[in-house]
Motif scaffolding. Structure first.
Motif, PDB file in Angstrom:
ATOM      1  N   UNK A  91       0.170 -29.888  28.191  1.00  0.00           N
ATOM      2  CA  UNK A  91       0.814 -28.580  28.178  1.00  0.00           C
ATOM      3  C   UNK A  91       1.748 -28.425  26.977  1.00  0.00           C
ATOM      4  N   UNK A  92       2.498 -29.489  26.687  1.00  0.00           N
ATOM      5  CA  UNK A  92       3.450 -29.400  25.584  1.00  0.00           C
ATOM      6  C   UNK A  92       2.730 -29.120  24.267  1.00  0.00           C
ATOM      7  N   UNK A  93       1.577 -29.744  24.108  1.00  0.00           N
ATOM      8  CA  UNK A  93       0.807 -29.558  22.884  1.00  0.00           C
ATOM      9  C   UNK A  93       0.289 -28.112  22.784  1.00  0.00           C
ATOM     10  N   UNK A  94      -0.200 -27.602  23.918  1.00  0.00           N
ATOM     11  CA  UNK A  94      -0.684 -26.218  23.944  1.00  0.00           C
ATOM     12  C   UNK A  94       0.438 -25.274  23.521  1.00  0.00           C
ATOM     13  N   UNK A  95       1.625 -25.497  24.076  1.00  0.00           N
ATOM     14  CA  UNK A  95       2.763 -24.613  23.767  1.00  0.00           C
ATOM     15  C   UNK A  95       3.148 -24.706  22.293  1.00  0.00           C
ATOM     16  N   UNK A  96       3.184 -25.934  21.784  1.00  0.00           N
ATOM     17  CA  UNK A  96       3.558 -26.111  20.371  1.00  0.00           C
ATOM     18  C   UNK A  96       2.583 -25.380  19.453  1.00  0.00           C
ATOM     19  N   UNK A  97       1.294 -25.564  19.736  1.00  0.00           N
ATOM     20  CA  UNK A  97       0.278 -24.916  18.894  1.00  0.00           C
ATOM     21  C   UNK A  97       0.485 -23.409  18.896  1.00  0.00           C
ATOM     22  N   UNK A  98       0.656 -22.840  20.096  1.00  0.00           N
ATOM     23  CA  UNK A  98       0.780 -21.386  20.202  1.00  0.00           C
ATOM     24  C   UNK A  98       2.056 -20.889  19.532  1.00  0.00           C
ATOM     25  N   UNK A  99       3.138 -21.634  19.697  1.00  0.00           N
ATOM     26  CA  UNK A  99       4.392 -21.216  19.063  1.00  0.00           C
ATOM     27  C   UNK A  99       4.286 -21.286  17.546  1.00  0.00           C
ATOM     28  N   UNK A 100       3.634 -22.326  17.050  1.00  0.00           N
ATOM     29  CA  UNK A 100       3.436 -22.412  15.595  1.00  0.00           C
ATOM     30  C   UNK A 100       2.626 -21.233  15.069  1.00  0.00           C
ATOM     31  N   UNK A 101       1.715 -20.733  15.913  1.00  0.00           N
ATOM     32  CA  UNK A 101       0.897 -19.579  15.516  1.00  0.00           C
ATOM     33  C   UNK A 101       1.643 -18.264  15.760  1.00  0.00           C
ATOM     34  N   UNK A 102       2.934 -18.366  16.077  1.00  0.00           N
ATOM     35  CA  UNK A 102       3.815 -17.216  16.307  1.00  0.00           C
ATOM     36  C   UNK A 102       3.516 -16.442  17.580  1.00  0.00           C
TER      37      UNK A 102
END
Lengths: 664, 348
Positions: A307-318
């Protein structure tokens, strides 16, 4: 699209090698076909998929790289100056659907010069030509923000500006020095008297910025992607500008791109900002929220991403994560990502950054109904024909209407938008392909061709499902020779009928257009096809160096009538043969004689062989000599000579009585 | 007398053994058995002999005659063997061989591989309507994504197929074989695993790598638990079987309107084994097909509930596969049907 690494570095700190940037982008969906060094800069050639209009700008690429590398892109927002308002002219938009927003900035007192070298470098490395400080400023801002801009010579504009559809026949001389005649498919920018631009595609020569330009009007707008698409297709003209408009441009950056271009022009050409006007309004998309569950995402991809990875990816993509709970995650895509509509789009964002290569290879267990379809029938027929020594050809389904007319074909389906006139109709017979392939190979000095093709033919007319056309999968046999090969062809056809095991096939003499000595192929009452020799005049007309023996069989009908083969016991007792010679009147048919013999020879009939036919010396006019060998055999015993003679003599007696037959 | 016969026999045997040609053998036959030969002459003397002698000499003479004949025949066999020997370096007879078109072969081979994986072959038809070729596949009628699917339209009345809100639209030549798959999904319920081969048409100007007609194979699989890893597994299994055991695959994110996520698949370049060469533009990879998870809009257009079912789809050009596998450098060769091209292939 080409982009320059130095340009990207205006917005993001990068110390990665070009190789690693190229491969990172490629593996995230922006395929870098090529990258090369140019001075201190690197030029990348990227394939931008149609959904990613946001990548058609340096800022978009910088943001993508930032997301992939876990960095942040720094975008400086230019000052938005809208005062004073422009009073000299008005803007009239004919239809808001074609152009939701159109704005201009007027800059007076410019001095047109060559651009500084850093600016020229940027443009050239992105695949554009440097023109002058005005045009280059607009192009620089288009590349940076993704919004195409245009600079008009203000003094060449007569009266107000109109955004409207072209009138039929209206002339447009573009900056490419080509004159085009326009119609209502073309959206144009016009003044009171003339067209000054093909909207979103190219400016007109008559309002071009040149070395004498003093005052410049800077256009920024959003046009309907569909309108631009239709217009540029109609005008057969694709430009950097139309390419972007067609893929949608971003409303949010419109003012920014315009303001920055104005700043650039002012600073490079010593001009003065003298007015702003805007018509229409930016249609900002409602921000949407998308919910998904992590387990569904993982089930969909066949992988477990934490989950943490999913969130990081999405946040990086704004993306903004608006909710995250046991039930799932709710996100709001960034405003520049209008392509993100539903959960699967989010899955793709996550996995393309996470890495497709990390998904394992798993073979699913698939159990579907077994079936033996038409494909299998074609395949076995193909194998069978190859076994008979025939070579398969594949010819075009599309041919010329004229070609089909020459073959007297009717109900031909035509192509509304052909590439060339010789390819403007669907073939209603396999003959055109046969003629092409025969002519080609005979001209290449290959002769005595033995070919076949399995393909569909198409005709207008109701089919069994009520469609207005028929598409019939068919077989053609294509035999060429200098000698008569009609009986060879008939033999091949008979083998095919035996292969399909149809019960009651027959050949019937029947005239066939384009063919001499044609036979209709029947099973019970169903016509399966025909065979024959192409007429001499057609042969000459199509310039064929050998005679063409041709068959076309309706495989759909054949396939329907196909029966499974059942073993038939055969007699192992010896056979006895007797020869019989006769003179036959030419109008008599062999088929009738054969039938008579067959009938009378029962139950001992095995087969008939033709030993000889002769015409000429000693043969009465209108007759020919025929020698047959009749084979007799019994299923349950060895026949004696006496038994055979009895039957054979009976046959002789009967034949003698037939008018037109004289035994010899 | 007996001695004389023995002498004749020895002489004959010797001379015959030394004979080096058929002519010489003929001469010797005349010499020893001809009308003027000693043997014949001795035969003529028999009637004047005594009764007992008669039988004895006659028998001996006959025996001698047989012996000489035997020597002659044996010697003759020698020549026969020599004469039968022929120059085997002559070329073989030309065999007229039936041949499948290489495209048909590759098409069949690909379908066979997927059939073995559990897929069903469905061909569909070439004349299609806009609904099946575009709309049901989530391709908007006027959108840049349609550029690659440009289409030949036909002069047929507009199709009324589709029921409510599903106007069939104008008739056209299918630009891919996906419409066949839509038709399968409309008619049948999952689980489905279908492969659709066939001719497709796009208005591309003909050159070494473009043709307005070419062959395509598309496949899809829909069931409750089908996911992206299955797509990768199936395509890898296919590539190993079609190209070679040591082939590597690379899945790159891409965009297709009818799949999400979408990917383009590259295989490791077979010519340079991934080191980089002109065929793969130095990248080591060659693009072979497109694929992805079927877009929910597509499933829903076919009446399949996305909450319960999901699936993958892929598509490839048969011409391209054949060109890669056999290193054919011009697509036009397939449709020119030059026998010098067709006859090169022994594939079945």
């Amino acid at each position: 699209m080409k982009f320059s690494l130095d340009f990207i570095k205006e917005f993001i700190d990068l110390d990665d090698s070009s190789q690693s940037i190229a491969s990172r982008l490629t593996m995230a969906g922006m395929e870098i076909g090529d990258f090369e060094q140019a001075g201190g800069d690197w030029i990348f050639d990227a394939e931008i998929t149609t959904n990613r209009y946001d990548w058609l700008s340096m800022i978009g690429i910088a943001k993508e790289l930032a997301a992939l590398l876990g960095k942040k892109a720094e975008i400086k927002i230019p000052r938005l100056i809208k005062e004073p308002a422009l009073k000299e002219i008005d803007i009239i938009i004919e239809n808001k659907n074609d152009c939701p927003v159109y704005l201009v900035r007027l800059i007076k007192g410019v001095k047109v010069e060559e651009s500084p070298s850093w600016l020229k470098q940027r443009l050239v490395n992105c695949g554009l030509n440097a023109v002058n400080n005005l045009v280059d400023s607009t192009n620089y801002c288009m590349l940076k923000w993704g919004n195409p801009l245009h600079a008009f010579d203000f003094d060449k504009i007569e009266g107000n500006i109109y955004v409207r559809r072209a009138k039929k026949g209206e002339k447009f001389l573009g900056l490419d020095d080509k004159e085009r005649s326009l119609n209502k498919n073309n959206l144009v920018i016009a003044d009171e008297k003339k067209v000054i631009a093909l909207a979103g595609i190219m400016g007109a020569k008559n309002a071009e910025v040149d070395e004498n330009t003093k005052n410049v009007l800077l256009e920024a707008a959003v046009f309907s992607p569909l309108a631009i698409r239709c217009s540029r297709r109609d005008a057969v003209l694709e430009t950097e500008s139309s390419y972007r408009f067609e893929r949608k441009v971003f409303f949010d950056y419109l003012e920014l791109a315009s303001a920055e271009a104005a700043d650039k022009i002012i600073s490079l050409s010593k001009g003065k900002f003298c007015g702003y006007k805007s018509k229409g309004e930016s249609v900002c998309r409602e921000r949407i929220k998308i919910s998904f569950s992590l387990s569904k995402l993982n089930d969909y991809l066949g992988i477990i991403i934490p989950e943490s990875e999913v969130k990081t990816i999405l946040e990086n993509l704004e993306f903004t994560i608006t909710k995250a709970s046991q039930e799932g995650i709710e996100v709001e895509p960034p405003s520049f990502r209008m392509d993100i509509q539903r959960e699967v789009d989010v899955y793709e964002e996550v996995v393309r950054v996470y890495g497709y290569e990390k998904i394992p290879l798993v073979l699913p267990f698939i159990a579907v109904e077994a079936s033996r379809g038409i494909y299998e029938f074609k395949k076995s027929l193909r194998n069978f024909l190859v076994g008979l020594g025939l070579k398969e050809v594949i010819t075009y389904s599309i041919t010329g209407e004229k070609f089909l007319e020459k073959l007297n074909e009717e109900n031909v389906i035509k192509i509304v938008n052909p590439l060339r006139q010789q390819e403007n109709a669907l073939r209603s017979t396999l003959l055109p392909g046969a003629i092409d392939v025969v002519r080609y190979n005979l001209n290449q000095k290959s002769g005595c061709l033995r070919l076949f093709e399995i393909a569909d033919i198409y005709k207008k007319g109701k089919d069994s499902q009520g469609e207005s056309f028929r598409e019939i999968f068919s077989l053609s046999l294509i035999i060429t020779d200098k000698e008569n090969r009609i009986f060879y062809l008939k033999g091949i056809v008979e083998e095919i009928l035996k292969f399909a095991n149809v019960e009651n096939y027959a050949f019937k003499e029947k005239g066939q257009i384009n063919f001499t000595n044609a036979l209709e192929i029947l099973n019970n009452d169903t016509v399966l096809g025909f065979l024959g020799r192409l007429d001499k005049d057609k042969k000459e007309g199509f310039d064929l160096k050998e005679d063409l023996y041709f068959t076309q069989i309706n495989l759909e009908a054949l396939c329907r009538q196909k029966k499974d083969k059942i073993f038939v016991p055969f007699s192992r007792f010896p056979f006895i043969s007797r020869d019989i010679s006769m003179a036959i009147e030419k109008k008599k048919k062999f088929l009738d004689i054969e039938a008579t013999i067959k009938k009378e020879a029962q139950p001992y009939f095995k087969k008939i062989e033709i030993l000889d036919t002769y015409e000429g010396k000693n043969v009465p006019a209108g007759f020919y000599f025929l020698t047959l060998r009749i084979y007799y055999q019994a299923g349950n015993k060895t026949l004696t000579s006496q038994e055979v003679d009895a039957v054979h003599n009976k046959i002789r007696d009967i034949l003698t009585k037939i008018e037109g037959i004289t035994l010899r | 007398m007996e001695e004389q016969l023995k002498k004749i026999e020895n002489e004959a045997q010797q001379e015959i053994a030394q004979a080096e040609s058929r002519e010489r053998l003929e001469q010797l036959k005349v010499k020893y058995l001809g009308r003027k030969s000693m043997v014949t002459r001795l035969f003529t003397k028999i009637p004047v002999l005594e009764r007992e002698e008669k039988a004895k000499i006659g028998k001996a003479l006959n025996l001698l005659k047989q012996r000489i004949n035997f020597f002659l025949e044996e010697r003759a066999k020698n020549f026969e063997k020599k004469e039968e020997r022929i120059d085997l370096t002559f070329p073989p007879e030309k065999i007229n061989r039936g041949i499948k078109h290489i495209l048909a072969c590759v098409d069949e081979n690909i379908c066979e591989i997927f059939k073995n994986l559990g897929f069903m072959i469905v061909e569909g038809r070439e004349i299609e309507d806009e609904w099946h070729n575009f709309t049901a596949l989530n391709i908007p009628l006027e959108h840049p994504s349609r550029d690659v699917f440009d289409t030949f339209y036909l002069d047929l009345p507009v199709s009324d197929y589709g029921g409510e809100n599903k106007g069939g639209g104008k008739y056209l030549l299918r630009s891919h074989t996906s419409p066949s798959q839509i038709r399968v999904m409309e008619k049948r319920k999952p689980p489905l695993a279908v492969i659709s081969p066939g001719r497709v048409y796009r208005p591309d100007k003909v050159d070494a790598s473009h043709s307005f007609m070419f062959y395509q194979i598309e496949g899809f699989c829909v069931d409750k638990n089908i996911n992206f890893s299955h797509l990768k597994g199936v395509l890898f299994s296919f590539a190993k079987s079609f190209f070679s055991e040591d082939v590597k695959l690379r899945f790159r994110p891409h965009f297709f309107p009818f799949t999400e996520p979408s990917a383009e698949v590259d295989i490791s370049c077979m010519i340079c084994k991934g080191r980089g060469c002109s065929v793969c533009s130095q990248s080591g990879w060659v693009e072979v097909l497109g694929c992805g998870m079927i877009h929910p809009e597509v499933l829903e257009a076919c009446g399949i509930d996305f909450d319960r079912y999901q699936g993958f789809a892929f598509g490839m050009g048969v011409d391209r596969m054949a060109m890669l596998k056999y290193r054919i450098n011009d697509i036009r060769l397939f449709y020119e049907n030059d026998l010098r091209f067709l006859e090169q292939f022994y594939e079945v």
